[in-house]
Design an enzyme around this catalytic site. Structure first.
Site, PDB file in Angstrom:
ATOM      1  N   THR B 149       0.868  -1.189   0.000  1.00 18.57           N
ATOM      2  CA  THR B 149       0.000   0.000   0.000  1.00 18.57           C
ATOM      3  C   THR B 149       0.904   1.239   0.000  1.00 18.57           C
ATOM      4  O   THR B 149       1.359   1.654  -1.059  1.00 18.57           O
ATOM      5  CB  THR B 149      -0.975   0.013   1.201  1.00 18.57           C
ATOM      6  OG1 THR B 149      -0.250  -0.224   2.402  1.00 18.57           O
ATOM      7  CG2 THR B 149      -2.031  -1.062   1.038  1.00 18.57           C
ATOM      8  N   LYS B 175       4.003  -6.658   4.003  1.00 20.38           N
ATOM      9  CA  LYS B 175       3.719  -5.266   3.684  1.00 20.38           C
ATOM     10  C   LYS B 175       3.402  -4.536   4.982  1.00 20.38           C
ATOM     11  O   LYS B 175       2.971  -5.140   5.968  1.00 20.38           O
ATOM     12  CB  LYS B 175       2.574  -5.134   2.668  1.00 20.38           C
ATOM     13  CG  LYS B 175       1.216  -5.620   3.071  1.00 20.38           C
ATOM     14  CD  LYS B 175       0.407  -4.694   3.888  1.00 20.38           C
ATOM     15  CE  LYS B 175       0.252  -3.345   3.223  1.00 20.38           C
ATOM     16  NZ  LYS B 175      -0.454  -2.434   4.197  1.00 20.38           N
ATOM     17  N   THR B 186       1.486  -5.231  11.978  1.00 27.41           N
ATOM     18  CA  THR B 186       1.212  -5.026  10.564  1.00 27.41           C
ATOM     19  C   THR B 186       0.518  -6.074   9.749  1.00 27.41           C
ATOM     20  O   THR B 186       0.691  -7.278   9.882  1.00 27.41           O
ATOM     21  CB  THR B 186       2.419  -4.592   9.761  1.00 27.41           C
ATOM     22  OG1 THR B 186       1.904  -3.616   8.886  1.00 27.41           O
ATOM     23  CG2 THR B 186       3.056  -5.684   8.943  1.00 27.41           C
ATOM     24  N   GLU B 270       5.908   4.573   7.558  1.00 20.25           N
ATOM     25  CA  GLU B 270       5.498   5.777   6.837  1.00 20.25           C
ATOM     26  C   GLU B 270       6.345   6.985   7.257  1.00 20.25           C
ATOM     27  O   GLU B 270       6.312   7.401   8.401  1.00 20.25           O
ATOM     28  CB  GLU B 270       4.004   6.048   7.054  1.00 20.25           C
ATOM     29  CG  GLU B 270       3.148   5.066   6.252  1.00 20.25           C
ATOM     30  CD  GLU B 270       1.662   5.185   6.526  1.00 20.25           C
ATOM     31  OE1 GLU B 270       0.887   4.711   5.681  1.00 20.25           O
ATOM     32  OE2 GLU B 270       1.276   5.732   7.568  1.00 20.25           O
ATOM     33  N   ASN B 391      -0.668  10.591   6.007  1.00 19.63           N
ATOM     34  CA  ASN B 391      -1.919  10.223   6.658  1.00 19.63           C
ATOM     35  C   ASN B 391      -2.967  11.320   6.684  1.00 19.63           C
ATOM     36  O   ASN B 391      -4.125  11.069   7.002  1.00 19.63           O
ATOM     37  CB  ASN B 391      -1.629   9.685   8.059  1.00 19.63           C
ATOM     38  CG  ASN B 391      -1.032   8.305   7.962  1.00 19.63           C
ATOM     39  OD1 ASN B 391      -1.687   7.383   7.470  1.00 19.63           O
ATOM     40  ND2 ASN B 391       0.214   8.148   8.373  1.00 19.63           N
TER      41      ASN B 391
END
Lengths: 396, 396
Positions: B149, B175, B186, B270, B391
């Site tokens: 993603t 991922k 995760t 991220e 985000n």
């Protein structure tokens, strides 16, 4: 008017050369007579030297104080025995300048943890500060400025009530705005009142007033080591102590001041662009209600979502589902900004009108867990790049 | 080579038009014979439809599976009865294409929560995907890409061991990289092995391997609804089941693969620019050790400090002091990057050499609480403006 709104209080904020910027960094608040005093302090295990000293003094005097000295720039925390001597020296010098007993002086500090205070500069500045004490509006604002760190503006509040013909005033100042979280949220709130309240009921009223105000806010979920809320009640407004109904009016006024300061603290949260009021109802008990409200209020994904004005409601569900509170996902209802967001375990497609609601200064998030009758509410702010830049040191 | 490194496994990653970008969004992993299967799944109360289906299938088959279908773009979560039908339809279509029993197909999805999957597009793409199944390096990478993603690169790992002359391989893909936190950290990890391991020991080995790897990482403290780790063991490498020592070698290889994937997940967190390995020793019990490690690893102030390469150690103390673990602040020792940071309740002045250490890709934070003998370790990353931008939706 803040902490000087109540009769018999004077205050000031001056530069004691603690901050390199030349901005006010030393605040004095003084009552013209010994006042009842109550405080609530950080529950952090690494709590500050000043916090320990104030707790000890309030115990030794059984809730009596005449003055508060607060400095900003460095928190006198993790500074060991030397830091303890520094706090005592500052309190002693203030007592001498103000002609009050040493043990009636409360000491606070806020700023970077683990560095010694420049005691001689502070002591030297205390005389100047004492001479500039006043009960003017300017003095009240200066006192609020003297405790600011990353705050972008001073935080003031006041409320009045009448008891048996006498007008009583409650006024306060506060500073935030990072390391703000549960359990005595944020460093340094000072409230003064001229209402005649004994130390016992004063402490009880303060705890009650903070429960859903200063103890129910978060900026970043980080509990400061120096969180301090102190209220001084000098009784200058009237002779006889407050009666039962008078005490209730006082408690309401104190609550109003705490709520106003709490709101200002979150609104000025580091980097914040908007407020989010998270309310949880239908929880099985109060602990789980608070757990759920805090989980949503502290979620980085929820907070960035509100910054981006997105309707990504799955993030609210995610935070609720992981928090440990018990509920049936199919009975959960969430409304954001008054619009349905989650119903029966499903996301509700966002309406177009919602997006302008998300752009407003305060967005309510109402969560019903569909279980019991317990409720809780937490006030939080969004998470922005600016919070990161401030705390990575890229702005200082 | 990833999930196709072990004998008897083929995989692929293709575009099924779920993502608008044209990037791979459908991954197939297939064993050429029924394999032992074990999984660990999200503990979130709002966990995904696919997760529920996989849990039920692993129970019904007593740990046997032949294929995994995974899609990226949308998580089939909070989609109700319709979402359940979607998951069943996708699994059924895959079973038909692959000529395996329907209940031996495990289904996963990842992405935005609460939206229906484009089932007809996925079903139509399954034939193409089945025809492109291969055991080549390219196919392994394509499978890893198909589940990405916000990941910036595919995550692969493998390890081998020898038992009674036969070489066995364990390989996996994963991922992340937001909504990554405690308790099955995760979304989506798939591991295959040709070692012959029965479902019971396979599950036990997986739980053991994840304890200090995939269950000990955090990017943002947010537990996903769709976290899934599945391991398939088809026994293609040798006839007889693994013996005691062989099983231990398998467990070690599985642990290596989980640790490598966990590390890659956090490193690609991220917006992350560096890894921080938080280790806590000297805690009174394992629960408090984990509490303390997670409190530091999830602290926004600690994470932004490392982003800014600052030596603001008071923030580590603050996080420890608020976490609920019991310790004496005066006995706490902290070392950062190998240099003393906190000793005897005092900050240690940072040495000049430390700052170049803070710029490295991984910084160890070793905390000793000076109490008991329990320990815990959590791998985290720094918090940057980029996390906020991702985000808040400003990059998508």
């Amino acid at each position: 008017m803040s902490v000087v709104a109540a009769k018999g209080f004077r205050a000031t904020g001056v530069w004691a050369a603690i901050k390199g910027s030349g901005k006010p960094d030393l605040t004095l608040i003084v009552s013209d007579r010994p006042a009842s005093a109550a405080g609530i302090f950080s529950a952090n295990r690494f709590r500050g030297t000043d916090v320990e000293l104030d707790v000890a003094r309030l115990r030794a005097t059984r809730g009596r104080a005449s003055a508060i000295v607060a400095t900003s720039g460095y928190a006198n925390t993790m500074t060991g025995a030397a830091g303890r001597r520094d706090a005592l020296a500052i309190g002693r010098a203030a007592a001498r300048c103000l002609h009050v007993p040493e043990r009636e002086v409360l000491v606070s500090s806020t700023g970077a943890i683990g560095f010694r205070l420049p005691v001689s500069r502070i002591v030297r500045s205390l005389g100047k500060a004492a001479r500039s004490l006043a009960a003017t509006k300017e003095a009240g604002v200066a006192a609020a400025r003297g405790i600011m760190t990353t705050d972008t503006h001073p935080k003031l509040a006041e409320a009045t009530f009448t008891d048996r013909g006498a007008v009583c005033t409650v006024g306060g100042i506060a500073k935030g705005v990072g390391m703000v979280a549960p359990h005595m949220a944020t460093v340094l709130v000072y409230i003064t009142t001229d209402a005649p309240v004994a130390p016992g009921p004063l402490h009880k009223s303060l705890v009650a007033a903070c429960g859903d105000t200063l103890n129910a806010i978060t900026v970043d979920g980080q509990m400061s080591t120096n969180d301090t809320v102190i209220v001084l009640a000098n009784g200058a407004a009237m002779r006889r102590p407050l009666s039962g109904p008078g005490l209730a009016k006082f408690a309401a006024a104190l609550h109003d001041v705490c709520a106003a300061l709490a709101r200002q603290l979150v609104a000025d949260g580091e980097g914040a662009t908007r407020l989010i009021r998270v309310t949880v109802t239908g929880a099985l008990n109060a602990r789980e209600a608070a757990l759920a409200a805090r989980a949503v209020a502290d979620s980085a994904l929820v907070k960035t979502m509100f910054y981006g004005r997105q309707a990504n409601w799955g993030r609210i569900a995610q935070a609720l589902g992981a928090c440990g509170a018990r509920f049936d996902p199919l009975r959960v209802t969430v409304r954001v900004g008054g619009y349905p967001a989650i119903r029966g375990g499903l996301l509700v497609k966002p309406r177009f009108e919602l997006y302008s609601r998300l752009a407003e200064a305060e967005v309510p998030v109402a969560i019903d867990l569909g279980g019991g009758r317990a409720r809780a509410s937490v006030l939080t702010c969004d998470l922005t790049e600016r919070y990161v830049r401030i705390n990575a040191g890229y702005l200082s």
